[in-house]
Design an enzyme around this catalytic site. Structure first.
Site, PDB file in Angstrom:
ATOM      1  N   ARG A  24     -14.490  19.399 -14.654  1.00 39.30           N
ATOM      2  CA  ARG A  24     -14.878  18.388 -15.792  1.00 39.30           C
ATOM      3  C   ARG A  24     -15.193  18.574 -17.051  1.00 39.30           C
ATOM      4  O   ARG A  24     -14.703  17.981 -17.779  1.00 39.30           O
ATOM      5  CB  ARG A  24     -15.591  17.487 -14.703  1.00 39.30           C
ATOM      6  CG  ARG A  24     -14.973  16.625 -13.816  1.00 39.30           C
ATOM      7  CD  ARG A  24     -15.677  15.559 -13.086  1.00 39.30           C
ATOM      8  NE  ARG A  24     -16.870  16.128 -12.535  1.00 39.30           N
ATOM      9  CZ  ARG A  24     -18.291  16.155 -12.721  1.00 39.30           C
ATOM     10  NH1 ARG A  24     -18.259  15.458 -13.793  1.00 39.30           N
ATOM     11  NH2 ARG A  24     -19.175  16.742 -12.058  1.00 39.30           N
ATOM     12  N   ASP A 177     -14.163  36.340 -17.622  1.00 37.66           N
ATOM     13  CA  ASP A 177     -15.478  36.315 -18.199  1.00 37.66           C
ATOM     14  C   ASP A 177     -15.247  35.566 -19.489  1.00 37.66           C
ATOM     15  O   ASP A 177     -14.563  35.916 -20.421  1.00 37.66           O
ATOM     16  CB  ASP A 177     -15.825  37.596 -18.436  1.00 37.66           C
ATOM     17  CG  ASP A 177     -17.190  37.768 -18.895  1.00 37.66           C
ATOM     18  OD1 ASP A 177     -17.402  37.038 -20.039  1.00 37.66           O
ATOM     19  OD2 ASP A 177     -17.803  38.799 -18.686  1.00 37.66           O
ATOM     20  N   HIS A 178     -15.607  34.114 -19.551  1.00 38.97           N
ATOM     21  CA  HIS A 178     -15.330  33.361 -20.789  1.00 38.97           C
ATOM     22  C   HIS A 178     -15.858  34.098 -22.017  1.00 38.97           C
ATOM     23  O   HIS A 178     -15.179  33.771 -23.223  1.00 38.97           O
ATOM     24  CB  HIS A 178     -15.846  32.020 -20.636  1.00 38.97           C
ATOM     25  CG  HIS A 178     -17.220  31.904 -20.657  1.00 38.97           C
ATOM     26  ND1 HIS A 178     -18.124  31.850 -19.729  1.00 38.97           N
ATOM     27  CD2 HIS A 178     -17.919  31.575 -22.014  1.00 38.97           C
ATOM     28  CE1 HIS A 178     -19.448  31.645 -20.068  1.00 38.97           C
ATOM     29  NE2 HIS A 178     -19.202  31.444 -21.479  1.00 38.97           N
ATOM     30  N   ASP A 235     -26.788  37.399 -13.900  1.00 41.81           N
ATOM     31  CA  ASP A 235     -26.010  36.302 -14.442  1.00 41.81           C
ATOM     32  C   ASP A 235     -25.454  36.612 -15.987  1.00 41.81           C
ATOM     33  O   ASP A 235     -24.633  36.177 -16.302  1.00 41.81           O
ATOM     34  CB  ASP A 235     -27.002  35.112 -14.605  1.00 41.81           C
ATOM     35  CG  ASP A 235     -26.270  33.711 -14.960  1.00 41.81           C
ATOM     36  OD1 ASP A 235     -25.529  33.601 -14.303  1.00 41.81           O
ATOM     37  OD2 ASP A 235     -26.703  33.318 -15.858  1.00 41.81           O
ATOM     38  N   HIS A 240     -21.148  39.444 -19.008  1.00 43.87           N
ATOM     39  CA  HIS A 240     -20.984  39.165 -20.515  1.00 43.87           C
ATOM     40  C   HIS A 240     -21.505  40.210 -21.529  1.00 43.87           C
ATOM     41  O   HIS A 240     -20.756  40.920 -22.246  1.00 43.87           O
ATOM     42  CB  HIS A 240     -21.620  37.741 -20.891  1.00 43.87           C
ATOM     43  CG  HIS A 240     -21.300  36.796 -20.050  1.00 43.87           C
ATOM     44  ND1 HIS A 240     -20.072  36.537 -19.708  1.00 43.87           N
ATOM     45  CD2 HIS A 240     -22.066  35.730 -19.355  1.00 43.87           C
ATOM     46  CE1 HIS A 240     -20.192  35.512 -18.877  1.00 43.87           C
ATOM     47  NE2 HIS A 240     -21.360  34.840 -18.710  1.00 43.87           N
TER      48      HIS A 240
END
Ligand code: NAP
Length: 488
Positions: A24, A177-178, A235, A240
């Protein structure tokens, strides 16, 4: 400057977890923006899937609300939104049962790209892969997209890789991995490999050290239960920061293609040295003194008074290869810090000799690559301070903030998720992590975590809105260096 949009081929995209937070907030609003930009073909079909029994109309309403809330579209054009929602369907499906799979099959078209986004807990990845296969929903051209966390250690990552490999080729698996979808991250590669200027200096001989900081102002929020089992190392660092480090440190790939790039990143991860315990600082944030009820300390926020999980980590590491031996890489990330800022700084060495004398002042060249906010690249160069009074040197930035340099269209107006989903449809895996990369990253991370777990290390407290525990600054000062300021 108007960016060029190349439409992708027709596709059916199934979003498992289509009612969830990620779908969403990010996935569907991102798809809508690509739709508005003309990149999605009119007949692209998006199918939300989750266990909740709701009608298609109710699902469309839910996603309409989500797009209006999170879409970031200035003035949502009602006609565009209605057209987008026209091609949105919903299936009630259970990843662990047989409900809904036939309905899903009936909705899917032949001769279009089929992509399946696993926006669900990783514990469901294997079930989904198996059922997709058993129900004949995939072919050799189908793709699956999986979210982080990809395991919590080497063993669980290997298990996930095994579960997916039982039904899909590596070339069909897109591990997101944005951070890799951010415009500046790709620009980092353009700067390194598209200019003659930097690459000859990109090594231990000329670079003093490299800093990577990902600072957040938010706390754990509603993710306390998950976060307390994870911590900043799992995390943020394992994925990242590791990916950013790889792009900085890797050798030039022969081509900008998925395996050439990922082969080079893998070599970097495998060359990372183990981190000495005294080169690591872990911290936990304290309460916000102005609003302790709304923003309590870490242990209260995760409802675990004895928690030893870190909400902050700083560390020094080395890469054992010819290019980088003797160049320290300092990594730092944490929550409830003084500013939201993600920045990579390449700090070059001093000139070998100052012809102006030490009293003129000395400044090191620093190449700063800013990921968020205000994406851009700055190079600090030394010039003469204007005016009379002799030769005094000052540091000024050659500033390439994208919004200034390229106009509003040049700034990153494409969210990382949008870009990555379009890459999935195009079949381009360059910006996705390969299974062996993820495993190598865990193989480096696991002993570090085991080290502090076995020694019963307790994270140091730090103030909310600070730059982390004092020990983090000391980690740098011991080496005669300073962290770059965390600025918004
Ligand atoms: P979420 O809000 O808890 O949503 C989970 C979704 O999975 C819901 O749509 C849920 O719907 C569905 N689901 C649960 N069990 C199911 C089952 N047995 N069969 C089919 N559907 C099922 O989670 P989220 O925040 O969207 O996160 C999804 C994934 O993305 C997680 O792996 C998370 O770690 C990762 N991720 C999330 C974010 C983020 O910002 N949210 C960021 C990075 C990564 P029903 O209950 O109706 O089945």
């Amino acid at each position: 400057m108007v960016s060029r949009v190349i439409p992708v081929d027709p596709f059916d995209l199934v979003i498992f977890g289509g009612t969830g937070d990620l779908a969403r907030r990010k996935i569907l609003p991102g798809l809508f923006r690509r739709f508005c930009a003309g990149q999605m073909p009119d007949n692209a079909h998006v199918i939300g899937a989750a266990r909740t029994e709701i009608s298609e109309a109710a699902y469309r309403d839910m996603i309409r609300d989500a797009i209006l809330e999170f879409g970031g579209v200035e003035k949502t054009d009602e006609a565009q939104l209605s057209a987008f929602l026209q091609n949105l369907s919903y299936v009630a499906i259970d990843a662990r049962g047989e409900t809904g799979w036939r309905d899903l099959k009936a909705l899917m078209r032949r001769k279009v790209v089929r992509a399946f986004y696993f926006s669900v807990a990783p514990s469901l990845f294997g079930d989904l892969a198996e059922r997709l296969n058993n129900h004949g929903l995939t072919d050799h051209n189908s793709r699956i997209v999986v979210e982080k966390p990809f395991g919590r250690d080497l063993e669980t990552a290997q298990k996930l890789n095994g579960d997916l490999a039982a039904f899909f080729e590596e070339s069909q698996i897109y591990r997101i991995d944005h951070y890799l979808g951010k415009e500046t991250v790709q620009n980092l590669m353009a700067v390194r490999f598209g200019n003659m200027l930097f690459e000859p200096l990109w090594n231990s001989q000329f670079v003093d050290h490299i800093q990577i900081t990902v600072a957040e102002t938010v706390g754990v929020g509603g993710r306390g239960e998950y976060y307390d089992k994870s911590g900043a190392m799992r995390d943020m660092v394992q994925n990242h920061l590791m990916q950013l480090l790889c792009l900085i440190a890797m050798e030039p790939p022969a081509r900008f293609d998925p395996d050439a790039v990922r082969d080079e990143k893998l070599k970097v991860i495998r060359a990372l040295e183990p981190v000495e315990p005294h080169h690591i600082v872990r911290g936990q944030y304290g309460a916000d003194v102005d609003d302790p009820d709304e923003h309590p300390d870490y242990r209260t926020a995760v409802d675990n008074p004895k928690s030893k999980t870190e909400s902050f980590i700083a560390m020094k590491t080395h890469i054992a290869n010819w290019r980088w031996a003797a160049t320290p890489f300092y990594l730092r990330t944490g929550k409830r810090l003084c500013a939201r800022s993600s920045e990579i700084s390449i700090v070059f060495k001093d000139t070998p000799h100052s012809i102006f004398g030490e009293e003129a002042g000395r400044h090191r060249n620093v190449l700063s690559i800013r990921l968020q906010p205000n994406e851009g690249i700055k190079l600090g160069v030394t010039i003469k301070e204007p005016g009379p009074g002799g030769m005094r040197l000052i540091d000024v930035p050659l500033d390439m903030t994208f919004a200034d340099a390229l106009g509003p269209e040049g700034a990153d107006n494409v969210d990382a998720y949008e870009r990555l989903i379009m890459d999935v449809i195009r079949g381009n895996q360059t910006l996705f992590m390969r299974g062996d990369e993820v495993e190598a990253a865990w193989a480096w991370t696991d002993p570090i975590i085991e080290g502090w777990t076995n020694s019963n290390d307790v994270p140091k407290p730090y103030d909310s809105h600070s730059a982390g525990p004092d020990a983090s600054a000391q980690l740098m000062r011991r080496d005669g260096r300073e962290w770059r300021e965390v600025t918004p």
